[in-house]
Write a protein that holds these residues in place. Sequence first.
Motif, PDB file in Angstrom:
ATOM      1  N   GLY A 246      42.372  48.897  38.798  1.00 42.92           N
ATOM      2  CA  GLY A 246      43.156  48.203  39.826  1.00 42.92           C
ATOM      3  C   GLY A 246      42.205  47.580  40.844  1.00 42.92           C
ATOM      4  O   GLY A 246      42.367  46.415  41.254  1.00 42.92           O
TER       5      GLY A 246
ATOM      6  N   MET B 134      40.547  38.725  36.262  1.00 44.84           N
ATOM      7  CA  MET B 134      41.728  39.485  36.702  1.00 44.84           C
ATOM      8  C   MET B 134      42.549  39.937  35.509  1.00 44.84           C
ATOM      9  O   MET B 134      43.019  41.064  35.464  1.00 44.84           O
ATOM     10  N   ARG B 135      42.727  39.016  34.572  1.00 39.51           N
ATOM     11  CA  ARG B 135      43.567  39.350  33.416  1.00 39.51           C
ATOM     12  C   ARG B 135      42.937  40.442  32.559  1.00 39.51           C
ATOM     13  O   ARG B 135      43.635  41.292  32.020  1.00 39.51           O
TER      14      ARG B 135
ATOM     15  N   GLN C 294      43.482  43.680  34.458  1.00 43.67           N
ATOM     16  CA  GLN C 294      44.909  44.017  34.442  1.00 43.67           C
ATOM     17  C   GLN C 294      45.313  44.560  33.066  1.00 43.67           C
ATOM     18  O   GLN C 294      46.115  45.492  32.978  1.00 43.67           O
TER      19      GLN C 294
ATOM     20  N   LEU D 176      48.028  52.829  32.010  1.00 46.44           N
ATOM     21  CA  LEU D 176      49.263  53.379  32.580  1.00 46.44           C
ATOM     22  C   LEU D 176      50.424  53.361  31.592  1.00 46.44           C
ATOM     23  O   LEU D 176      51.259  54.266  31.598  1.00 46.44           O
ATOM     24  N   ASP D 177      50.490  52.331  30.776  1.00 46.39           N
ATOM     25  CA  ASP D 177      51.660  52.187  29.903  1.00 46.39           C
ATOM     26  C   ASP D 177      51.442  52.811  28.532  1.00 46.39           C
ATOM     27  O   ASP D 177      52.390  53.175  27.853  1.00 46.39           O
TER      28      ASP D 177
ATOM     29  N   ILE E 123      47.938  56.938  28.934  1.00 44.75           N
ATOM     30  CA  ILE E 123      48.395  58.174  29.574  1.00 44.75           C
ATOM     31  C   ILE E 123      49.547  58.774  28.758  1.00 44.75           C
ATOM     32  O   ILE E 123      49.596  59.984  28.535  1.00 44.75           O
ATOM     33  N   GLY E 124      50.418  57.919  28.250  1.00 44.83           N
ATOM     34  CA  GLY E 124      51.511  58.390  27.411  1.00 44.83           C
ATOM     35  C   GLY E 124      51.009  59.068  26.139  1.00 44.83           C
ATOM     36  O   GLY E 124      51.450  60.164  25.780  1.00 44.83           O
TER      37      GLY E 124
ATOM     38  N   VAL F   4      40.767  44.438  39.567  1.00 40.77           N
ATOM     39  CA  VAL F   4      41.641  43.268  39.749  1.00 40.77           C
ATOM     40  C   VAL F   4      41.358  42.664  41.127  1.00 40.77           C
ATOM     41  O   VAL F   4      41.143  41.455  41.263  1.00 40.77           O
TER      42      VAL F   4
ATOM     43  N   VAL G 197      44.332  48.192  33.098  1.00 38.90           N
ATOM     44  CA  VAL G 197      45.265  48.988  33.906  1.00 38.90           C
ATOM     45  C   VAL G 197      46.557  49.219  33.115  1.00 38.90           C
ATOM     46  O   VAL G 197      47.049  50.352  33.030  1.00 38.90           O
ATOM     47  N   ALA G 198      47.082  48.138  32.529  1.00 40.65           N
ATOM     48  CA  ALA G 198      48.333  48.244  31.777  1.00 40.65           C
ATOM     49  C   ALA G 198      48.173  49.188  30.596  1.00 40.65           C
ATOM     50  O   ALA G 198      49.019  50.061  30.361  1.00 40.65           O
TER      51      ALA G 198
ATOM     52  N   LEU H 265      43.975  59.005  35.774  1.00 34.92           N
ATOM     53  CA  LEU H 265      44.637  58.456  36.961  1.00 34.92           C
ATOM     54  C   LEU H 265      43.638  57.655  37.806  1.00 34.92           C
ATOM     55  O   LEU H 265      43.948  56.574  38.317  1.00 34.92           O
TER      56      LEU H 265
ATOM     57  N   ALA I 276      42.552  54.389  36.053  1.00 34.69           N
ATOM     58  CA  ALA I 276      43.504  53.300  36.310  1.00 34.69           C
ATOM     59  C   ALA I 276      43.283  52.721  37.710  1.00 34.69           C
ATOM     60  O   ALA I 276      43.322  51.498  37.907  1.00 34.69           O
ATOM     61  N   ARG I 277      43.030  53.594  38.681  1.00 35.08           N
ATOM     62  CA  ARG I 277      42.744  53.101  40.039  1.00 35.08           C
ATOM     63  C   ARG I 277      41.502  52.215  40.038  1.00 35.08           C
ATOM     64  O   ARG I 277      41.462  51.193  40.728  1.00 35.08           O
TER      65      ARG I 277
END
Lengths: 224, 224, 224, 224
Positions: free
Chosen positions: C58, C70-71, C74, C81-82, C85-86, C61, C77-78, C51, C54-55
């Motif tokens: 962020g 930035m990309r 990002q 989170l996407d 973590i899953g 970014v 992060v994606a 968690l 990911a922060r």
Amino acid sequence: MPAALFGRLVAAAGPTWHSYTRHEFVLRLARGDLPEAAFRRYLVQDYLFLLHFARAWGLAVYKSDTLAEMRRAQAIVAATLDVEIGLHVEYCRGWGLTEAQMAAEPEAMETVAYTRFVLDRGLAGDRLDLEIALAPCIVGYAEIARERMADPDTKRDGNPYREWLDMYAGDEYQSLARDAAMALDEQFARRGGEGRVPALAALFKTASRLEADFWQMGLNANRN
Amino acid sequence: MPAALFGRLVAAAGPTWHSYTRHEFVLRLARGDLPEAAFRRYLVQDYLFLLHFARAWGLAVYKSDTLAEMRRAQAIVAATLDVEIGLHVEYCRGWGLTEAQMAAEPEAMETVAYTRFVLDRGLAGDRLDLEIALAPCIVGYAEIARERMADPDTKRDGNPYREWLDMYAGDEYQSLARDAAMALDEQFARRGGEGRVPALAALFKTASRLEADFWQMGLNANRN
Amino acid sequence: MPAALFGRLVAAAGPTWHSYTRHEFVLRLARGDLPEAAFRRYLVQDYLFLLHFARAWGLAVYKSDTLAEMRRAQAIVAATLDVEIGLHVEYCRGWGLTEAQMAAEPEAMETVAYTRFVLDRGLAGDRLDLEIALAPCIVGYAEIARERMADPDTKRDGNPYREWLDMYAGDEYQSLARDAAMALDEQFARRGGEGRVPALAALFKTASRLEADFWQMGLNANRN
Amino acid sequence: MPAALFGRLVAAAGPTWHSYTRHEFVLRLARGDLPEAAFRRYLVQDYLFLLHFARAWGLAVYKSDTLAEMRRAQAIVAATLDVEIGLHVEYCRGWGLTEAQMAAEPEAMETVAYTRFVLDRGLAGDRLDLEIALAPCIVGYAEIARERMADPDTKRDGNPYREWLDMYAGDEYQSLARDAAMALDEQFARRGGEGRVPALAALFKTASRLEADFWQMGLNANRN
């Protein structure tokens, strides 16, 4: 009028609060039988802690909405950098610790954990979050010293740690801590609301737990 | 249920809100008689704005308390960097502007003022402050397009800016803006309270004023 | 070309680097005799770690100077989170741990110390500081898995932790880690200089030490 | 030895530097024919500017790596909050402006743009970025006053703005500005390198441009 928010946060922290303010480190310090190695470990890490404490109040200057808020934060930065660190260094010299030695010591994990937790909360949240993360330290030390000085088990004469207790039980520090607790109410009125209480209480509890870990780090020195 | 906090903020902003949402730039864009130089100036600065908009939502990822909050912020960063900037670049190409040209253009003072104001509020305050500083942009654009498309004075056929209006009046953007307004209520419940309303209202009003200045910057292009 | 800065940082960290990458936790995991309690403790805290990871990205970014930077942030992060973590949640389910359980677990002091240290460095310093504070994690895990898979003492068949090793030794993760190491050189060219090396090396060493403490926290679970 | 980095930044800024330091506002102030409305507008906005200037140096306390760095930043916060704002308020009283009036005035877009640009650079970058964003202000004012006092066209007797020139041309301010310029070299040695020069030069140039806009904002008061 007592500081209303601070009282609620202490109540919500449950046993965690006393696990910090009545930690074995503190009780033994008051009885005068805390091992010297434990106290010296604490003193060195507290020096490193103060550097980040000053950074936290520098951040509070940045996070201020009003000139009055800025001035209050700036007074604490000034007191820390111009007075407290100097007093701490002088006091430690009495224990045979030089500033160069303390500055060269690696930060204990417990020191990293509490200081950086405070700074992150302060940056991710607002100034109320920052001040609440700092409250267990500022206000807690005053309660610790006051409770111990009122305790008949506390050794007054010949206690090598008496000066430490006197400093935090003294009028000057007690008044500073009272102001810090009152400031929480002022900020809560302006930036708070009941909806924030659960999150603020969780924050206060974690900070108190990390403070208890800080005492434990001192005690552990004796075991190594 | 309408977004309650957003409605209160608009009401508290008084005439400043319409000085932004019904700015001469917008009215002329809708009537189709906005000078092309004004629109092109806006397009270039809006490209530069989007870079800081993505930074602001990156900051919101950092400032999240929950996984759900993080994911919402991350979705906006992704949409901005992977979709919106691309669409914007493509749209601008239709107006004869290349991405390299736009990236090489100095930021207008109005662009600096609004974007950095948002970022500073976001850093000095908490995530609610950040989202409220962004709300005039996200939610405001939806209101602007909706109002203009409902206005009989709006030129529908042969309006060179029709595509712009359609994009923001379209279901996709309207729904995104509605979610952003609703999110303010969710955050206000968790991080707010009546005590915060005056400061949040002042923040929203300043952000709206800076958005009005942004339109004016577009219009001024025509005078140079 | 190997990642030049990363190599220098590892060399400057001295024995601290291997105290992390060849920590007893890792060696026993590879031999398959790590106590299950230790691994489960690690899995739970690693969820909480992600968690803040990911922060941190962020924040990256926000701290980007270019669209490309930035990309890249990002995308991480994606991915975190996407995807990650899953996957982590799914993997933990195989060990009988639900996401709700993990989210309810208090953060270990070691988790607080490393994650908040990274975030504070990232905020107090620039993006190069932030990425270097994260490098022991991202690049270190790739080295750990690669070394262990090349070690004849590693138990390949019937090792309950084999899947973990395969994930980090796999092409996908190895390539991500290589990119992260290379990115340090790109940033160092643009934001660095020899004068920064001592401070960056100290930062990398502290982060590596805190990562070693994180493994130790896993091992300690077995003692309780 | 002159401040090496500052000199390079000025050279790299090209005509932008003099568009700020020799702005019409400054030249007319020195000749004594600046419209009073322009000066009063400047005074009010400079009061609002100082609040954010103090915030920026509070941020510098947070961003410090050493106790010496912290103390230097803290001395500037203290000077701003305890001395400069007081002197400014007193000086403005002489022009018929009360502190309450100034505090109630909305920030001009130019004030928002420059102050928030500085704060964002300071937060997104490191302390060197922050100090370079502030350098056009701190060091520039010293150069402005020195140049004007050496200019035969400057009206010495009966110039209503003479006190302003004397303050910034005086030994105390000149020495403070020299220290600030020297500090850039110290930080550049520790945190810099040639690779950073182009980005630092771009930052310095933008900050100088925003300072020029600040003078222009004063002049514009006369047109309204």
